[in-house]
Design a protein around this motif. Structure first.
Motif, PDB file in Angstrom:
ATOM      1  N   HIS A 172      -1.912  -1.987   0.827  1.00 15.48           N
ATOM      2  CA  HIS A 172      -0.752  -1.786   1.854  1.00 15.48           C
ATOM      3  C   HIS A 172      -0.985  -2.902   3.005  1.00 15.48           C
ATOM      4  CE1 HIS A 172       0.627  -0.269   5.691  1.00 15.48           C
ATOM      5  NE2 HIS A 172       1.895  -0.133   4.928  1.00 15.48           N
ATOM      6  N   VAL A 173      -2.239  -3.187   3.300  1.00 19.60           N
ATOM      7  CA  VAL A 173      -2.412  -4.072   4.562  1.00 19.60           C
ATOM      8  C   VAL A 173      -1.891  -5.489   4.236  1.00 19.60           C
ATOM      9  CG1 VAL A 173      -4.262  -5.196   5.883  1.00 19.60           C
ATOM     10  CG2 VAL A 173      -4.082  -2.739   5.887  1.00 19.60           C
ATOM     11  N   GLU A 175       5.204  -0.147   1.394  1.00 24.52           N
ATOM     12  CA  GLU A 175       4.977   1.596   1.879  1.00 24.52           C
ATOM     13  C   GLU A 175       4.524   2.381   0.784  1.00 24.52           C
ATOM     14  OE1 GLU A 175       4.505   2.667   5.033  1.00 24.52           O
ATOM     15  OE2 GLU A 175       4.761   0.584   5.608  1.00 24.52           O
ATOM     16  N   ARG A 176       4.987   1.807  -0.402  1.00 27.50           N
ATOM     17  CA  ARG A 176       4.634   2.693  -1.706  1.00 27.50           C
ATOM     18  C   ARG A 176       2.935   2.790  -1.814  1.00 27.50           C
ATOM     19  NH1 ARG A 176       7.067  -0.601  -6.431  1.00 27.50           N
ATOM     20  NH2 ARG A 176       5.967  -2.118  -5.313  1.00 27.50           N
ATOM     21  N   TYR A 177       2.099   2.144  -1.380  1.00 21.34           N
ATOM     22  CA  TYR A 177       0.627   1.895  -1.368  1.00 21.34           C
ATOM     23  C   TYR A 177       0.117   2.894  -0.257  1.00 21.34           C
ATOM     24  CZ  TYR A 177       1.211  -2.309  -4.171  1.00 21.34           C
ATOM     25  OH  TYR A 177       1.667  -3.144  -4.798  1.00 21.34           O
ATOM     26  N   SER A 178       0.719   2.683   0.682  1.00 18.00           N
ATOM     27  CA  SER A 178       0.490   3.665   1.908  1.00 18.00           C
ATOM     28  C   SER A 178       0.874   5.216   1.627  1.00 18.00           C
ATOM     29  CB  SER A 178       1.144   3.174   3.153  1.00 18.00           C
ATOM     30  OG  SER A 178       0.665   4.164   4.075  1.00 18.00           O
ATOM     31  N   LEU A 183       1.149   6.501  -1.376  1.00 18.17           N
ATOM     32  CA  LEU A 183       0.412   7.022  -2.453  1.00 18.17           C
ATOM     33  C   LEU A 183      -1.361   7.293  -1.788  1.00 18.17           C
ATOM     34  CD1 LEU A 183      -0.205   7.571  -5.517  1.00 18.17           C
ATOM     35  CD2 LEU A 183      -0.693   5.261  -5.854  1.00 18.17           C
ATOM     36  N   ALA A 184      -1.586   6.494  -0.809  1.00 20.10           N
ATOM     37  CA  ALA A 184      -3.098   6.749  -0.321  1.00 20.10           C
ATOM     38  C   ALA A 184      -2.848   8.060   0.596  1.00 20.10           C
ATOM     39  CB  ALA A 184      -3.256   5.458   0.551  1.00 20.10           C
TER      40      ALA A 184
END
Length: 144
Positions: free
Chosen positions: A40-41, A46-49, A51-52
């Protein structure tokens, strides 16, 4: 019919309790959360954020299950230390794990810390006089 394999951590001389599996799960989930945060960084996606965040919740739930399992194991140690030792040594299954089909842990390849490895402090823990492997006697093939 389900043919899923279960990976079992091989530790000579000890039958691991399922708290070890849950510890691994918490660690792996935590690593996945960190990797998704890093993705995400790097990307801003935002999909990664999202899912996290979902995995954080699963990690917390798994940590709670680990804590419950650890408490169960510690309670057994307090209530019946002899049974705890039999379970740890693989002579019988842990009471909170599946009992059906249990085969004692293979001891045929165990080594003595004192005689095989020269650990002088382990003289009181010598395992050389143990009877033959019960798992082999039952008919299971040696592990390893």
């Amino acid at each position: 019919m389900n043919n899923d394999a279960v990976w079992v951590r091989g530790v000579t001389g000890v039958q691991m309790h399922h708290t070890t599996d849950l510890q691994d799960a918490v660690r792996f989930l935590g690593n996945a959360v960190m990797a998704l945060r890093a993705a995400h960084v790097r990307t801003g996606d935002e999909r990664y954020s999202g899912l996290a965040d979902q995995l954080r919740a699963v990690t917390a739930e798994t940590r709670g299950l680990e804590s419950q399992a650890r408490t169960s194991m510690q309670d057994l140690h307090v209530a019946d230390p002899e049974m705890f030792l039999r379970c740890r040594d693989g002579e019988e299954p842990w009471p909170d794990e599946i009992q059906a089909g249990f085969i004692p842990r293979h001891t045929c390849r165990d080594q003595c810390l004192y005689h095989d490895h020269g650990v002088l402090n382990a003289i009181t823990q010598c395992t050389c006089g143990r009877p033959p492997c019960r798992a082999c006697a039952i008919g299971g093939a040696p592990v390893g």
